[in-house]
Design a protein around this motif. Structure first.
Motif, PDB file in Angstrom:
ATOM      1  N   TRP A  95       0.834  -1.204   0.000  1.00 54.91           N
ATOM      2  CA  TRP A  95       0.000   0.000   0.000  1.00 54.91           C
ATOM      3  C   TRP A  95       0.871   1.257   0.000  1.00 54.91           C
ATOM      4  O   TRP A  95       0.623   2.202  -0.743  1.00 54.91           O
ATOM      5  N   LEU A  96       1.925   1.250   0.821  1.00 52.61           N
ATOM      6  CA  LEU A  96       2.839   2.397   0.875  1.00 52.61           C
ATOM      7  C   LEU A  96       3.522   2.603  -0.471  1.00 52.61           C
ATOM      8  O   LEU A  96       3.638   3.722  -0.966  1.00 52.61           O
ATOM      9  N   GLU A  97       3.968   1.495  -1.044  1.00 58.98           N
ATOM     10  CA  GLU A  97       4.665   1.596  -2.328  1.00 58.98           C
ATOM     11  C   GLU A  97       3.747   2.139  -3.420  1.00 58.98           C
ATOM     12  O   GLU A  97       4.161   2.931  -4.259  1.00 58.98           O
ATOM     13  N   ALA A  98       2.467   1.712  -3.365  1.00 62.17           N
ATOM     14  CA  ALA A  98       1.506   2.166  -4.376  1.00 62.17           C
ATOM     15  C   ALA A  98       1.149   3.634  -4.184  1.00 62.17           C
ATOM     16  O   ALA A  98       1.054   4.397  -5.147  1.00 62.17           O
ATOM     17  N   THR A  99       0.952   4.047  -2.932  1.00 66.20           N
ATOM     18  CA  THR A  99       0.484   5.422  -2.702  1.00 66.20           C
ATOM     19  C   THR A  99       1.634   6.425  -2.695  1.00 66.20           C
ATOM     20  O   THR A  99       1.460   7.569  -3.092  1.00 66.20           O
ATOM     21  N   GLN A 100       2.786   6.003  -2.221  1.00 72.73           N
ATOM     22  CA  GLN A 100       3.901   6.942  -2.099  1.00 72.73           C
ATOM     23  C   GLN A 100       4.877   6.835  -3.264  1.00 72.73           C
ATOM     24  O   GLN A 100       5.803   7.624  -3.373  1.00 72.73           O
ATOM     25  N   GLN A 101       4.673   5.826  -4.092  1.00 70.73           N
ATOM     26  CA  GLN A 101       5.564   5.588  -5.229  1.00 70.73           C
ATOM     27  C   GLN A 101       7.023   5.550  -4.821  1.00 70.73           C
ATOM     28  O   GLN A 101       7.861   6.284  -5.344  1.00 70.73           O
TER      29      GLN A 101
END
Lengths: 238, 238
Positions: A95-101
């Motif tokens: 989720w972090l990787e997807a939202t924070q790129q």
């Protein structure tokens, strides 16, 4: 040479506590993620990775306003959470990787807390965010270590309120009944209090001022409202 | 995609406060760096970048023991310092790069504090480090934002002690005179106190227990020693 310790991300998370007259509640936002090709829904504290060059306190204020619409809330930094274990759930990492790129290594979050009157209107500025009050004693498993952060914030509230009970009135409505105040003491200190004794003690406090007004539209005998007088309270202490 | 916020380093810094009977002191370590080809000497708080996989509390304990030899000190996390400005001095950046062998971007430090009896022996485990007590009101400019960190720790001590004065006895020797205790109140709360009034109040406190012993080898009239009784103190509060 970069050492391993360089791969750290920093975030802020805000634990905003309110009291509905019976229970302590915490302000959460809904989260939607995808794991293993399936969408999932859960909740988290209002929080975010800090922006380059941003002061920590500014980040906490920004994030709270963006996600809940709350402004001018007296946020206090209370604890940093930095266990390497706090980002071990793949759902949180993805989720972090997807939202924070960005790639996610260790993430340390600076915990802020605030006590507010629960009647304040909650409305996020960002599209698609939804903030809601959830009772602290009925929390489902939350994102990251947010259950632990909330538990620590409640512990901090208990410690501070045992030294300075006047801070509890930030949680109370402007006018409140004896029962509401006793409920708050009970949930904060985690102990049952004898109603008659509590009433006797409370009415002796010069800073708890009786109002002419009483509850309306209740089945039981309408209880009197009281208000907290901060000036009088300050005079009772050296 | 890595965002800018990824370039963060994390450290811990320990503010250990002691009281010598007259002044509040803080434990610092000497630092030697090179800037513009010239060696310089100054002081800093015992602190370090955290090691990969290390819990924050463990890092604080490790660093304090390595640099000062102190063990079993009740360190409490009290504030995170993360202003982008805190590593703007080139001397600090170059020193960090030389000692940590890494590029330095933004560095956030988690501040820990402890109150100790100043008589404890101080001896670092690491070769070449030297720890020393320095009066808080006579601090030269220190590395990074360490002057600010110490100021915040003293402010926190003041806030906590105003709510729970019993914590001040962690700073006092096991036996102390009225003057020493008044001095501590004066330095912590930053106000002069009338000696006669202070004495009158103090001897009324059942938890301040007079001893048979008096000062020895002093020019003035030998003052009586007292001790703090924690059990009695706890019984005076609900």
């Amino acid at each position: 040479m970069e050492t391993e310790s360089a791969k750290i991300h920093l975030s802020v998370d805000c634990t905003v506590l309110g009291f509905d007259g019976e229970r302590l509640e915490v302000l959460l936002i809904r989260r939607t993620g995808v794991e293993g090709g399936e969408e999932f829904h859960d909740m988290k504290l209002p929080g975010s990775v800090i922006v380059d060059g941003e002061e920590l306190d500014d980040a906490a204020r920004r994030v709270l306003t963006e996600l809940t619409g709350l402004k001018n809330v007296p946020l206090t930094q209370f604890h940093a959470f930095g266990s390497p274990d706090r980002t071990k759930d793949p759902r949180d990492i993805h989720w972090l990787e997807a939202t924070q790129q960005m790639h996610v290594g260790r993430t340390v979050t600076i915990g802020y807390m605030a006590l507010v009157k629960i009647g304040r209107s909650i409305m996020g500025d960002m599209e698609g965010t939804e903030a809601l009050w959830v009772p602290v004693d009925k929390l489902p498993p939350l994102a990251f270590d947010h259950n632990q952060i909330i538990a620590e914030a409640v512990k901090m509230l208990r410690t501070l309120a045992s030294m300075d009970p006047s801070m509890l009135y930030a949680l109370m409505p402007r006018k409140f009944t004896v029962t509401q105040l006793r409920n708050l003491y009970e949930v904060v200190f985690g102990a049952r209090l004898d109603p008659a004794n509590f009433y006797k003690k409370m009415v002796q406090m010069p800073y708890i001022v009786p109002l002419e007004e009483r509850e309306k539209g209740v089945a039981h005998r309408a209880a009197r409202y009281y208000r907290f007088d901060k000036n009088t309270y300050n005079k009772t202490r050296i």
